[in-house]
Scaffold this motif. Structure first.
Motif, short mmCIF file in Angstrom:
data_model
loop_
_atom_site.label_atom_id
_atom_site.label_comp_id
_atom_site.label_asym_id
_atom_site.label_seq_id
_atom_site.Cartn_x
_atom_site.Cartn_y
_atom_site.Cartn_z
N ASP A 122 35.27 6.84 50.33
CA ASP A 122 36.33 6.54 49.36
C ASP A 122 37.25 7.76 49.25
OD1 ASP A 122 37.24 4.79 46.97
OD2 ASP A 122 37.18 6.83 46.21
N TYR A 246 44.67 15.35 38.30
CA TYR A 246 44.55 14.13 39.12
C TYR A 246 44.48 14.53 40.58
CZ TYR A 246 45.06 9.28 40.59
OH TYR A 246 44.84 8.05 41.14
N MET A 250 38.71 9.16 43.97
CA MET A 250 37.96 8.76 42.76
C MET A 250 36.70 9.58 42.54
SD MET A 250 36.46 5.13 41.57
CE MET A 250 36.38 4.74 39.79
N TYR A 266 42.59 4.23 35.91
CA TYR A 266 43.44 3.56 36.88
C TYR A 266 43.75 2.18 36.30
CZ TYR A 266 46.08 3.35 41.10
OH TYR A 266 47.14 3.34 41.98
P1 P6P Z 1 46.59 6.35 44.01
C1 P6P Z 1 41.68 6.40 47.12
O1 P6P Z 1 42.53 5.73 48.01
C2 P6P Z 1 41.38 5.49 45.95
O2 P6P Z 1 40.79 4.29 46.38
C3 P6P Z 1 40.50 6.19 44.95
O3 P6P Z 1 39.59 7.05 45.55
C4 P6P Z 1 41.51 6.94 44.08
O4 P6P Z 1 41.05 7.11 42.75
C5 P6P Z 1 42.72 6.01 44.09
O5 P6P Z 1 42.60 5.19 45.28
C6 P6P Z 1 44.00 6.79 44.15
O6 P6P Z 1 45.05 5.84 44.11
O7 P6P Z 1 47.37 5.08 43.85
O8 P6P Z 1 46.67 7.23 42.77
O9 P6P Z 1 46.86 7.11 45.28
#
Ligand code: P6P
Length: 339
Positions: A122, A246, A250, A266
């Motif tokens: 992830d 940020y 995740m 989120y």
């Molecule tokens: P954004 C990473 O691609 C993910 O799935 C998570 O690990 C992370 O929290 C989120 O998407 C980040 O998304 O839209 O902020 O880039």
């Protein structure tokens, strides 16, 4: 000079699992064997991530995965490593991976009693930048008589028997919790090749003035979210505003929030009405870790995250995850808008 104080009572994950199993007289040892396969997968993924730059594993693999993301070579390797670990332990009947459109049923193991959902790597879009990424997993036990289909995973998170994640940062950090149990953190000692208990019984602080959200989505946020985030940035009582942290990965944002406290969000928004993060292998496993550490997790409709039931294996949800006091503030802010 006195001998350095050596800790001769090292609790490895292997020992921890043996001691856990001994607490349950009815245990068959199947769950323990499944966790050994999990830890092998984490060690293997950690190895390849550490070597990625050296052996040029970064960069796109030229494919896209089931859910349309650009697949990185490491995504593919992480997924393959995870599938073979879950298959070879002969304790898993059904496996859902973010990288696989359909659930994998291990026909070789019709008697296996567990279903696993995972995101093998992830946050992989950050890999080339050396940002910490991770593996997130949730484990369900098949009900008596279930033959093992993807429906066995379309359950509320309250039915998970265990969940957790491994963050591949300066070292590999494994955080794992059993249903209704404590949250325990383990650090991979590469010289031993063992996960060592480094954070026993993790508890998240009740409040902390740190918020973690992608403000680049502000334009799409619903009113309650805008109002809530603004209340942190421009405190009505003239107090100090919150700090923003940020990372966009995740496991890294969640691990920091678990250790320091605060709120990770989120939200579902106008761009992603169902949210971005996946219920089965991002929102639910993290929600159980945070609840068991004394925190809270709700979706964008302020429902307890662990009670949300996915209709499809890759379903998404909005999520607010973190310190009890911080999630309560989100719920308060949404009360005015409750229909
Ligand atoms: P954004 C990473 O691609 C993910 O799935 C998570 O690990 C992370 O929290 C989120 O998407 C980040 O998304 O839209 O902020 O880039």
């Amino acid at each position: 000079v006195g001998a350095e104080k050596i800790n001769t009572n090292i609790v490895t994950l292997t020992r921890f699992l043996t001691e856990e199993q001994a607490k349950h007289k009815e245990a068959t040892g199947d769950f323990t064997l499944l966790c050994h396969a999990l830890q092998f997968a984490f060690k293997s993924i950690s190895y390849y991530i550490r070597r990625a730059t050296l052996i040029n594993l970064t960069g796109l693999a030229g494919e896209t995965n089931a859910t349309g993301d650009d697949q990185k070579k490491l995504d593919v390797i992480g997924n393959d490593l995870f599938i073979s670990a879950m298959k070879s332990c002969a304790r898993v009947r059904v496996l859902v991976s973010e990288e696989e459109e359909e659930a994998i049923i291990f026909d070789e193991h019709p008697q296996a009693r567990y279903a696993v959902a995972c995101d093998p790597i992830d946050g992989s879009s950050n890999l080339d930048a050396g940002v910490s990424v991770g593996t997130i997993f949730s484990i369900f036990k098949l009900p008596e008589g279930a033959i093992g289909t993807k429906e066995d995973l379309l359950k509320p998170g309250t039915e998970m028997v265990a969940s957790g994640f491994t963050m591949y940062g300066a070292s590999a950090q494994l955080v794992i919790t059993m249903k209704g149990g404590e949250v325990n953190g383990f650090t991979l000692d590469n010289s031993f090749g063992e996960f060592i208990l480094s954070h026993p019984n993790m508890r998240i602080p009740k409040t902390r003035a740190i918020y973690s959200v992608n403000e680049g989505n502000s334009m799409y946020w619903e009113e309650p979210v805008k109002e809530y985030i603004n209340s942190l940035k421009y405190p009505a009582d003239g107090g100090k505003p919150y700090s923003a942290r940020y990372i966009g990965s995740m496991v890294a944002d969640a691990y920091r929030t678990l250790l320091y406290g605060g709120i990770f969000a989120y939200p579902a928004d106008k761009k992603s009405p169902k949210g971005k993060l996946r219920i089965l292998y991002e929102c639910a496993p993290m929600a159980m870790v945070f609840e068991n550490a004394g925190g809270l997790a709700v979706d964008s409709r302020m429902r307890r995250m662990l009670e949300v039931v996915p209709e499809h294996i890759h379903d998404r949800s909005g999520i607010f995850l973190g310190s009890e006091g911080e999630v309560q503030k989100v719920i308060e802010a949404h009360k005015k808008y409750a229909k």
